[in-house]
Design an enzyme around this catalytic site. Structure first.
Site, PDB file in Angstrom:
ATOM      1  N   LYS A  15      -1.165  -6.912  34.749  1.00 12.14           N
ATOM      2  CA  LYS A  15      -1.281  -6.503  33.352  1.00 12.14           C
ATOM      3  C   LYS A  15      -1.543  -5.006  33.334  1.00 12.14           C
ATOM      4  O   LYS A  15      -2.226  -4.496  34.227  1.00 12.14           O
ATOM      5  CB  LYS A  15      -2.446  -7.227  32.670  1.00 12.14           C
ATOM      6  CG  LYS A  15      -2.207  -8.706  32.476  1.00 12.14           C
ATOM      7  CD  LYS A  15      -3.337  -9.305  31.662  1.00 12.14           C
ATOM      8  CE  LYS A  15      -3.231 -10.811  31.687  1.00 12.14           C
ATOM      9  NZ  LYS A  15      -4.497 -11.490  31.550  1.00 12.14           N
ATOM     10  N   HIS A 179     -15.887 -12.320  34.763  1.00 16.89           N
ATOM     11  CA  HIS A 179     -15.474 -11.990  33.380  1.00 16.89           C
ATOM     12  C   HIS A 179     -16.357 -10.886  32.778  1.00 16.89           C
ATOM     13  O   HIS A 179     -16.507 -10.791  31.557  1.00 16.89           O
ATOM     14  CB  HIS A 179     -15.524 -13.231  32.454  1.00 16.89           C
ATOM     15  CG  HIS A 179     -14.439 -14.224  32.727  1.00 16.89           C
ATOM     16  ND1 HIS A 179     -14.658 -15.574  32.770  1.00 16.89           N
ATOM     17  CD2 HIS A 179     -13.121 -14.052  32.974  1.00 16.89           C
ATOM     18  CE1 HIS A 179     -13.533 -16.208  33.036  1.00 16.89           C
ATOM     19  NE2 HIS A 179     -12.581 -15.305  33.170  1.00 16.89           N
ATOM     20  N   HIS A 206     -16.238 -17.173  26.912  1.00 17.84           N
ATOM     21  CA  HIS A 206     -14.912 -16.606  27.218  1.00 17.84           C
ATOM     22  C   HIS A 206     -14.047 -17.771  27.676  1.00 17.84           C
ATOM     23  O   HIS A 206     -14.179 -18.247  28.811  1.00 17.84           O
ATOM     24  CB  HIS A 206     -15.011 -15.532  28.305  1.00 17.84           C
ATOM     25  CG  HIS A 206     -13.665 -14.999  28.712  1.00 17.84           C
ATOM     26  ND1 HIS A 206     -13.230 -13.743  28.368  1.00 17.84           N
ATOM     27  CD2 HIS A 206     -12.642 -15.573  29.398  1.00 17.84           C
ATOM     28  CE1 HIS A 206     -11.995 -13.565  28.831  1.00 17.84           C
ATOM     29  NE2 HIS A 206     -11.623 -14.661  29.474  1.00 17.84           N
ATOM     30  N   GLY A 208     -10.427 -18.902  28.325  1.00 22.07           N
ATOM     31  CA  GLY A 208      -8.997 -18.634  28.514  1.00 22.07           C
ATOM     32  C   GLY A 208      -8.523 -19.531  29.635  1.00 22.07           C
ATOM     33  O   GLY A 208      -9.095 -20.598  29.868  1.00 22.07           O
ATOM     34  N   ARG A 283      -2.418 -25.113  24.381  1.00 19.05           N
ATOM     35  CA  ARG A 283      -1.462 -25.407  23.283  1.00 19.05           C
ATOM     36  C   ARG A 283      -0.653 -26.659  23.597  1.00 19.05           C
ATOM     37  O   ARG A 283      -0.452 -27.517  22.731  1.00 19.05           O
ATOM     38  CB  ARG A 283      -0.494 -24.226  23.088  1.00 19.05           C
ATOM     39  CG  ARG A 283      -1.096 -23.102  22.292  1.00 19.05           C
ATOM     40  CD  ARG A 283      -0.265 -21.863  22.402  1.00 19.05           C
ATOM     41  NE  ARG A 283      -0.250 -21.380  23.791  1.00 19.05           N
ATOM     42  CZ  ARG A 283       0.066 -20.156  24.160  1.00 19.05           C
ATOM     43  NH1 ARG A 283       0.431 -19.288  23.263  1.00 19.05           N
ATOM     44  NH2 ARG A 283       0.029 -19.796  25.422  1.00 19.05           N
ATOM     45  N   ILE A 327      -8.156 -19.250  24.337  1.00 22.86           N
ATOM     46  CA  ILE A 327      -8.534 -20.505  23.659  1.00 22.86           C
ATOM     47  C   ILE A 327      -9.609 -20.226  22.613  1.00 22.86           C
ATOM     48  O   ILE A 327      -9.515 -20.679  21.466  1.00 22.86           O
ATOM     49  CB  ILE A 327      -9.029 -21.547  24.695  1.00 22.86           C
ATOM     50  CG1 ILE A 327      -7.924 -21.882  25.696  1.00 22.86           C
ATOM     51  CG2 ILE A 327      -9.532 -22.802  23.993  1.00 22.86           C
ATOM     52  CD1 ILE A 327      -8.369 -22.755  26.873  1.00 22.86           C
ATOM     53  N   GLU A 329     -10.257 -17.580  20.973  1.00 23.34           N
ATOM     54  CA  GLU A 329      -9.792 -16.804  19.823  1.00 23.34           C
ATOM     55  C   GLU A 329      -8.833 -17.583  18.930  1.00 23.34           C
ATOM     56  O   GLU A 329      -8.625 -17.227  17.773  1.00 23.34           O
ATOM     57  CB  GLU A 329      -9.068 -15.530  20.320  1.00 23.34           C
ATOM     58  CG  GLU A 329     -10.001 -14.535  20.977  1.00 23.34           C
ATOM     59  CD  GLU A 329      -9.257 -13.486  21.795  1.00 23.34           C
ATOM     60  OE1 GLU A 329      -8.088 -13.189  21.495  1.00 23.34           O
ATOM     61  OE2 GLU A 329      -9.872 -12.965  22.755  1.00 23.34           O
ATOM     62  N   GLU A 377     -10.388  -6.269  27.570  1.00 31.00           N
ATOM     63  CA  GLU A 377     -10.859  -5.785  28.874  1.00 31.00           C
ATOM     64  C   GLU A 377     -10.231  -4.441  29.233  1.00 31.00           C
ATOM     65  O   GLU A 377     -10.863  -3.600  29.872  1.00 31.00           O
ATOM     66  CB  GLU A 377     -10.529  -6.832  29.949  1.00 31.00           C
ATOM     67  CG  GLU A 377     -11.356  -8.097  29.787  1.00 31.00           C
ATOM     68  CD  GLU A 377     -10.732  -9.316  30.436  1.00 31.00           C
ATOM     69  OE1 GLU A 377      -9.544  -9.602  30.170  1.00 31.00           O
ATOM     70  OE2 GLU A 377     -11.426  -9.999  31.194  1.00 31.00           O
TER      71      GLU A 377
HETATM   72  P1  AMP Z   1      -5.988 -16.266  28.327  1.00 29.46           P
HETATM   73  O1  AMP Z   1      -6.153 -16.633  29.774  1.00 29.46           O
HETATM   74  O2  AMP Z   1      -7.207 -15.622  27.731  1.00 29.46           O
HETATM   75  O3  AMP Z   1      -4.721 -15.496  28.047  1.00 29.46           O
HETATM   76  O4  AMP Z   1      -5.828 -17.657  27.523  1.00 29.46           O
HETATM   77  C1  AMP Z   1      -4.801 -18.562  27.826  1.00 29.46           C
HETATM   78  C2  AMP Z   1      -5.114 -19.891  27.137  1.00 29.46           C
HETATM   79  O5  AMP Z   1      -5.220 -19.684  25.720  1.00 29.46           O
HETATM   80  C3  AMP Z   1      -4.050 -20.952  27.362  1.00 29.46           C
HETATM   81  O6  AMP Z   1      -4.654 -22.200  27.660  1.00 29.46           O
HETATM   82  C4  AMP Z   1      -3.374 -21.020  26.001  1.00 29.46           C
HETATM   83  O7  AMP Z   1      -2.843 -22.284  25.745  1.00 29.46           O
HETATM   84  C5  AMP Z   1      -4.556 -20.747  25.077  1.00 29.46           C
HETATM   85  N1  AMP Z   1      -4.081 -20.413  23.734  1.00 29.46           N
HETATM   86  C6  AMP Z   1      -3.411 -19.307  23.341  1.00 29.46           C
HETATM   87  N2  AMP Z   1      -3.086 -19.423  22.016  1.00 29.46           N
HETATM   88  C7  AMP Z   1      -3.551 -20.623  21.584  1.00 29.46           C
HETATM   89  C8  AMP Z   1      -3.529 -21.325  20.339  1.00 29.46           C
HETATM   90  N3  AMP Z   1      -2.946 -20.791  19.265  1.00 29.46           N
HETATM   91  N4  AMP Z   1      -4.126 -22.533  20.279  1.00 29.46           N
HETATM   92  C9  AMP Z   1      -4.713 -23.091  21.361  1.00 29.46           C
HETATM   93  N5  AMP Z   1      -4.769 -22.470  22.568  1.00 29.46           N
HETATM   94  C10 AMP Z   1      -4.197 -21.260  22.690  1.00 29.46           C
END
Ligand code: AMP
Length: 398
Positions: A15, A179, A206, A208, A283, A327, A329, A377
């Site tokens: 990233k 994190h 946090h 994700g 999702r 997740i 957010e 971050e």
């Molecule tokens: P990150 O690692 O912070 O990028 O988060 C990735 C996670 O966020 C994955 O499990 C995605 O499915 C989840 N995520 C992103 N957008 C949504 C959404 N609109 N609803 C539910 N989960 C989401």
């Protein structure tokens, strides 16, 4: 205009961000990512802060991080030919027991950080590969390391130790927590926008693909669900979270799994993916709505509630609960499940605000403020670079 590039190198991703320096805070110019480095179907995306798409697609094979960085540099050079890159800021997962602050990097400090690779074998070598590639491409820029462990380095002893013979603590077997850049962003954001809450007792979740929680008092970490490795605590996309160590003995002795097979199982095949048998992506799980996906989400939210109770106990109650990460957010379902039945702790969710992803999703009567704050971050790394350049411009550039 001087600029800083931020790099966050994962095992198969890179990233990046470009920030302009000079004002009171770095200004985001663009952000992006290269995914699936070294795999078929390498995917790139990048957009400006205004939403203009700079890249989105499959540019061809990228065998390693150096080739991914080359792609990033060609993109940035072509799009912003006037840019002077003064510093490159790196997210480094492990800083060891003593580092609690960002550091300028030299060949010597990279060698020292390499020695911490056994503590984070799936992340540290890739982070340092990113540093080496950036040093070769930007020989005149200051390279700055920002550590995921640094924010947690002042935990009370009880939260830093395992009940093993003391020699292991001295060898670095401690609860580090990760994190940290995300938590630092949330802490700084609260200091700016909600100083009373920042001064109080806050739990940040946090959530994700990697997930952890942090207990803070006065903006400083006093506890983390992650421990020695990024496996502990909450279940994650593909990582198991907290596990009875007896399970590891069983896997070795009875199932005959080797260390690398156990590592693969715990890091890549467990968590939401392992429980659902379908996906690590929240999702996909929310949409699928099968018995297994419902159970995977239930276990995820159950463990968050359990840790929330534990953190509230060590903080002596809480004033705010903050959701962040992909997740945290975005998933109103997960936030709703975490908060329901938490009235005893003073949490009362406003369903409409939660459905709208509002910044404050608790009711006016809720004793605990429940908030959704998108993390950043990259901005934390850019700020560290700006501070370091401002504090020691001559030495840092030497
Ligand atoms: P990150 O690692 O912070 O990028 O988060 C990735 C996670 O966020 C994955 O499990 C995605 O499915 C989840 N995520 C992103 N957008 C949504 C959404 N609109 N609803 C539910 N989960 C989401």
């Amino acid at each position: 205009m001087t600029h800083v590039v931020t790099l966050n190198a994962g095992s198969s991703s890179l990233k990046f961000g470009l920030f302009e320096l000079g004002g009171s805070d770095p200004v985001t110019v663009c952000t992006g990512a290269v995914d699936r480095i070294g795999e078929p179907g390498t995917f790139v995306k990048a957009r400006t802060v205004d939403g203009e798409v700079l890249a989105n697609g499959t540019p061809g094979a990228m065998p390693d991080h150096a080739s991914a960085l080359d792609w990033v540099l060609v993109l940035l050079g072509r799009t912003y030919p006037e840019c002077e890159i003064t510093a490159v800021g790196h997210r480094i997962v492990h800083g060891g027991p003593d580092i609690d602050t960002p550091l300028p990097l030299t060949a010597m400090s990279i060698t020292a950080l390499d020695k911490l690779s056994p503590f984070a074998p799936l992340h540290q070598p890739h982070n340092l590969a990113g540093v080496r590639a950036a040093m070769a491409r930007f020989p005149n820029a200051v390279q700055i390391a920002c550590f995921d462990t640094a924010f947690h380095r002042h935990h009370p002893w009880e939260n830093d130790v395992f009940a093993l013979p003391r020699e292991y603590y001295d060898k670095g077997v401690r609860r580090y927590g990760f994190h940290g850049l995300s938590y630092e962003y949330i802490s700084d954001h609260l200091a700016e926008t909600a100083p009373l809450l920042h001064a109080g007792r806050v739990v940040v979740a946090h959530l994700g693909n990697g997930a952890s929680m942090c207990a803070m008092i006065g903006g400083r970490s006093v506890g983390s669900t992650m421990g020695f490795s990024a496996l502990d605590g909450l279940p994650m996309g593909t990582r198991c979270g907290q596990l009875d160590p007896g399970v590891l003995l069983y896997l070795m002795e009875q199932e005959g799994l080797s260390a690398s097979e156990i590592s693969d199982l715990l890091f890549k095949r467990s968590g939401l993916l392992g429980l659902s048998g379908l996906s690590n992506d929240m999702r996909t799980l929310e949409r699928a709505d099968t018995r297994e996906t419902r159970q995977a989400i239930s276990y995820f939210t159950f463990r968050i509630r359990r840790e929330l109770g534990a953190m509230s106990a060590i903080l002596g109650g809480i004033d705010a609960l903050v959701f962040t990460g992909g997740i945290g957010e975005n998933s109103r379902l997960v936030r709703d499940r975490v908060c329901s039945g938490m009235g005893w702790l003073g949490i009362e969710l406003d369903p409409d605000a939660n459905a709208d992803n509002d910044r404050i999703i608790s009711t006016n009567l809720s004793r605990v403020s429940v908030m959704v704050i998108p993390t950043n971050e990259e901005l934390v790394i850019a700020r560290a670079a700006a501070d370091l350049l401002a504090a020691q411009p001559n030495e840092a550039r030497a």
